[in-house]
Write a protein that holds these residues in place. Structure first.
Motif, PDB file in Angstrom:
ATOM      1  N   ALA A 168       0.816  -1.208   0.000  1.00 27.84           N
ATOM      2  CA  ALA A 168       0.000   0.000   0.000  1.00 27.84           C
ATOM      3  C   ALA A 168       0.854   1.263   0.000  1.00 27.84           C
ATOM      4  CB  ALA A 168      -0.949  -0.008   1.197  1.00 27.84           C
ATOM      5  N   GLN A 169       1.926   1.276   0.767  1.00 32.72           N
ATOM      6  CA  GLN A 169       2.786   2.462   0.827  1.00 32.72           C
ATOM      7  C   GLN A 169       3.429   2.747  -0.539  1.00 32.72           C
ATOM      8  OE1 GLN A 169       5.827   2.268   3.853  1.00 32.72           O
ATOM      9  NE2 GLN A 169       6.733   4.203   3.248  1.00 32.72           N
ATOM     10  N   ALA A 170       3.912   1.701  -1.202  1.00 32.63           N
ATOM     11  CA  ALA A 170       4.515   1.874  -2.525  1.00 32.63           C
ATOM     12  C   ALA A 170       3.463   2.324  -3.536  1.00 32.63           C
ATOM     13  CB  ALA A 170       5.184   0.580  -2.984  1.00 32.63           C
ATOM     14  N   LEU A 171       2.278   1.711  -3.471  1.00 35.39           N
ATOM     15  CA  LEU A 171       1.203   2.094  -4.387  1.00 35.39           C
ATOM     16  C   LEU A 171       0.807   3.553  -4.195  1.00 35.39           C
ATOM     17  CD1 LEU A 171      -0.994  -1.124  -4.181  1.00 35.39           C
ATOM     18  CD2 LEU A 171       0.239  -0.307  -6.205  1.00 35.39           C
ATOM     19  N   GLN A 172       0.714   3.991  -2.930  1.00 33.34           N
ATOM     20  CA  GLN A 172       0.352   5.387  -2.667  1.00 33.34           C
ATOM     21  C   GLN A 172       1.436   6.340  -3.167  1.00 33.34           C
ATOM     22  OE1 GLN A 172      -0.422   5.009   1.529  1.00 33.34           O
ATOM     23  NE2 GLN A 172      -2.635   4.888   1.205  1.00 33.34           N
ATOM     24  N   ALA A 173       2.703   5.978  -2.944  1.00 34.29           N
ATOM     25  CA  ALA A 173       3.808   6.829  -3.422  1.00 34.29           C
ATOM     26  C   ALA A 173       3.813   6.886  -4.942  1.00 34.29           C
ATOM     27  CB  ALA A 173       5.140   6.298  -2.891  1.00 34.29           C
ATOM     28  N   LEU A 174       3.552   5.767  -5.593  1.00 36.91           N
ATOM     29  CA  LEU A 174       3.495   5.753  -7.057  1.00 36.91           C
ATOM     30  C   LEU A 174       2.299   6.548  -7.575  1.00 36.91           C
ATOM     31  CD1 LEU A 174       4.581   2.060  -7.660  1.00 36.91           C
ATOM     32  CD2 LEU A 174       5.800   4.105  -8.480  1.00 36.91           C
ATOM     33  N   ALA A 175       1.178   6.491  -6.851  1.00 38.95           N
ATOM     34  CA  ALA A 175       0.003   7.277  -7.229  1.00 38.95           C
ATOM     35  C   ALA A 175       0.309   8.770  -7.126  1.00 38.95           C
ATOM     36  CB  ALA A 175      -1.192   6.904  -6.357  1.00 38.95           C
ATOM     37  N   GLU A 176       1.031   9.153  -6.067  1.00 37.67           N
ATOM     38  CA  GLU A 176       1.429  10.557  -5.912  1.00 37.67           C
ATOM     39  C   GLU A 176       2.379  10.967  -7.042  1.00 37.67           C
ATOM     40  OE1 GLU A 176       1.791  14.410  -4.551  1.00 37.67           O
ATOM     41  OE2 GLU A 176       0.267  12.892  -4.183  1.00 37.67           O
ATOM     42  N   ASP A 177       3.293  10.075  -7.399  1.00 39.49           N
ATOM     43  CA  ASP A 177       4.212  10.340  -8.510  1.00 39.49           C
ATOM     44  C   ASP A 177       3.427  10.528  -9.813  1.00 39.49           C
ATOM     45  OD1 ASP A 177       6.959  10.217  -9.878  1.00 39.49           O
ATOM     46  OD2 ASP A 177       5.906   8.510 -10.803  1.00 39.49           O
ATOM     47  N   ALA A 178       2.430   9.681 -10.044  1.00 40.48           N
ATOM     48  CA  ALA A 178       1.603   9.798 -11.253  1.00 40.48           C
ATOM     49  C   ALA A 178       0.851  11.131 -11.251  1.00 40.48           C
ATOM     50  CB  ALA A 178       0.631   8.626 -11.341  1.00 40.48           C
ATOM     51  N   ARG A 179       0.361  11.550 -10.078  1.00 44.32           N
ATOM     52  CA  ARG A 179      -0.326  12.845  -9.976  1.00 44.32           C
ATOM     53  C   ARG A 179       0.628  13.975 -10.356  1.00 44.32           C
ATOM     54  NH1 ARG A 179      -0.376  17.127  -7.236  1.00 44.32           N
ATOM     55  NH2 ARG A 179       1.075  16.401  -5.648  1.00 44.32           N
ATOM     56  N   GLU A 180       1.875  13.915  -9.826  1.00 48.70           N
ATOM     57  CA  GLU A 180       2.865  14.958 -10.121  1.00 48.70           C
ATOM     58  C   GLU A 180       3.218  15.000 -11.609  1.00 48.70           C
ATOM     59  OE1 GLU A 180       6.103  14.035  -7.486  1.00 48.70           O
ATOM     60  OE2 GLU A 180       5.014  14.760  -5.714  1.00 48.70           O
ATOM     61  N   ARG A 181       3.164  13.833 -12.264  1.00 53.93           N
ATOM     62  CA  ARG A 181       3.469  13.776 -13.704  1.00 53.93           C
ATOM     63  C   ARG A 181       2.250  14.094 -14.558  1.00 53.93           C
ATOM     64  NH1 ARG A 181       4.205   8.749 -15.209  1.00 53.93           N
ATOM     65  NH2 ARG A 181       3.841   7.786 -13.204  1.00 53.93           N
ATOM     66  N   GLY A 182       1.081  14.219 -13.913  1.00 56.51           N
ATOM     67  CA  GLY A 182      -0.141  14.519 -14.647  1.00 56.51           C
ATOM     68  C   GLY A 182      -0.776  13.302 -15.296  1.00 56.51           C
ATOM     69  N   ASP A 183      -0.379  12.092 -14.895  1.00 58.00           N
ATOM     70  CA  ASP A 183      -0.931  10.858 -15.455  1.00 58.00           C
ATOM     71  C   ASP A 183      -2.101  10.403 -14.574  1.00 58.00           C
ATOM     72  OD1 ASP A 183      -1.522   8.330 -16.435  1.00 58.00           O
ATOM     73  OD2 ASP A 183       0.581   7.831 -16.822  1.00 58.00           O
ATOM     74  N   GLN A 184      -3.282  10.964 -14.859  1.00 61.36           N
ATOM     75  CA  GLN A 184      -4.442  10.696 -14.017  1.00 61.36           C
ATOM     76  C   GLN A 184      -4.951   9.260 -14.147  1.00 61.36           C
ATOM     77  OE1 GLN A 184      -5.201  12.761 -11.660  1.00 61.36           O
ATOM     78  NE2 GLN A 184      -3.644  14.137 -12.462  1.00 61.36           N
ATOM     79  N   GLN A 185      -4.795   8.645 -15.306  1.00 64.88           N
ATOM     80  CA  GLN A 185      -5.243   7.264 -15.474  1.00 64.88           C
ATOM     81  C   GLN A 185      -4.401   6.319 -14.618  1.00 64.88           C
ATOM     82  OE1 GLN A 185      -8.004   6.021 -17.132  1.00 64.88           O
ATOM     83  NE2 GLN A 185      -7.402   4.222 -15.971  1.00 64.88           N
ATOM     84  N   GLU A 186      -3.088   6.490 -14.670  1.00 65.99           N
ATOM     85  CA  GLU A 186      -2.209   5.650 -13.851  1.00 65.99           C
ATOM     86  C   GLU A 186      -2.488   5.881 -12.371  1.00 65.99           C
ATOM     87  OE1 GLU A 186       2.505   4.800 -12.867  1.00 65.99           O
ATOM     88  OE2 GLU A 186       2.001   5.926 -14.656  1.00 65.99           O
ATOM     89  N   ARG A 187      -2.709   7.138 -12.004  1.00 66.45           N
ATOM     90  CA  ARG A 187      -3.009   7.461 -10.601  1.00 66.45           C
ATOM     91  C   ARG A 187      -4.282   6.752 -10.163  1.00 66.45           C
ATOM     92  NH1 ARG A 187      -5.591  12.377  -7.858  1.00 66.45           N
ATOM     93  NH2 ARG A 187      -4.768  12.195  -5.734  1.00 66.45           N
ATOM     94  N   ALA A 188      -5.306   6.809 -10.995  1.00 64.38           N
ATOM     95  CA  ALA A 188      -6.582   6.154 -10.657  1.00 64.38           C
ATOM     96  C   ALA A 188      -6.393   4.647 -10.519  1.00 64.38           C
ATOM     97  CB  ALA A 188      -7.624   6.481 -11.717  1.00 64.38           C
TER      98      ALA A 188
END
Length: 195
Positions: free
Chosen positions: A138-158
């Motif tokens: 979960a921690q890695a997934l959340q960090a990766l989701a935050e990274d996707a948000r910072e990159r503007g990749d909303q699909q990957e974040r979702a």
């Protein structure tokens, strides 16, 4: 002036002791070599030669990659010499050497943290993705989701946040099942099932 000469003499003696330990290390291998390299690093540190200290610690950790004392000393030496990029590289490589899953995951998180600190977000992302090779975290997934948000990749974040949600739902189902199994009475079990 006499104090300065005495201090320089001490530094020279420390450097001589370090070079002697280093020469002996070159004549042996394995744990003994790692021990002698550690000793050389100690003497180089006392002599004030941080570059040689780091070099000997690097060589010792190559021989003993799982030695936590060596790893923490090398970490501190890299930090004190502002070589965070080298520390990030070292931590990433060290993580691959662990066979213990928990230690490997912890090392990859530490590598990702330092990689982000030096601005290498791609390497940090790669380290977090490697955490997922050991199972969804979960921690890695959340960090990766935050990274996707910072990159503007909303699909990957979702997608990543859905995985985080699935993991939390699964743990909540396990907790609910445990409450049902641990219920003291039928009424308690019915209450737990309704929750």
């Amino acid at each position: 002036d006499g104090f300065r000469r005495q201090r320089l003499g001490g530094g020279e003696r420390f450097a001589e002791a370090a070079n002697s330990a280093d020469k002996r290390a070159n004549l042996t291998d394995g744990k003994q070599k790692a021990h002698l390299l550690r000793t050389a690093a100690d003497w180089f540190e006392k002599a004030g030669d941080l570059g040689s200290t780091i070099e000997k610690l690097e060589q010792a950790t190559e021989l003993e990659p799982l030695d936590e004392d060596l790893a923490s000393r090398l970490d501190a030496a890299y930090r004190s010499s502002d070589r965070l990029a080298d520390l990030a590289t070292y931590l990433g490589a060290r993580a691959d050497k662990f066979t213990d899953k928990a230690r490997r995951i912890a090392a990859r998180f530490k590598a990702a943290e330092v990689q982000r600190e030096v601005g290498d977000v791609d390497a940090a992302r790669e380290s977090l993705l490697l955490v997922l090779n050991d199972g969804e975290d979960a921690q890695a997934l959340q960090a990766l989701a935050e990274d996707a948000r910072e990159r503007g990749d909303q699909q990957e974040r979702a997608d990543l946040l859905m995985k985080v949600g699935r993991n939390e739902e699964a743990w909540s189902d396990v907790a609910r099942a445990r409450h049902i199994l641990e219920a003291a009475s039928v009424d308690d079990a019915i209450t737990a099932m309704a929750a």
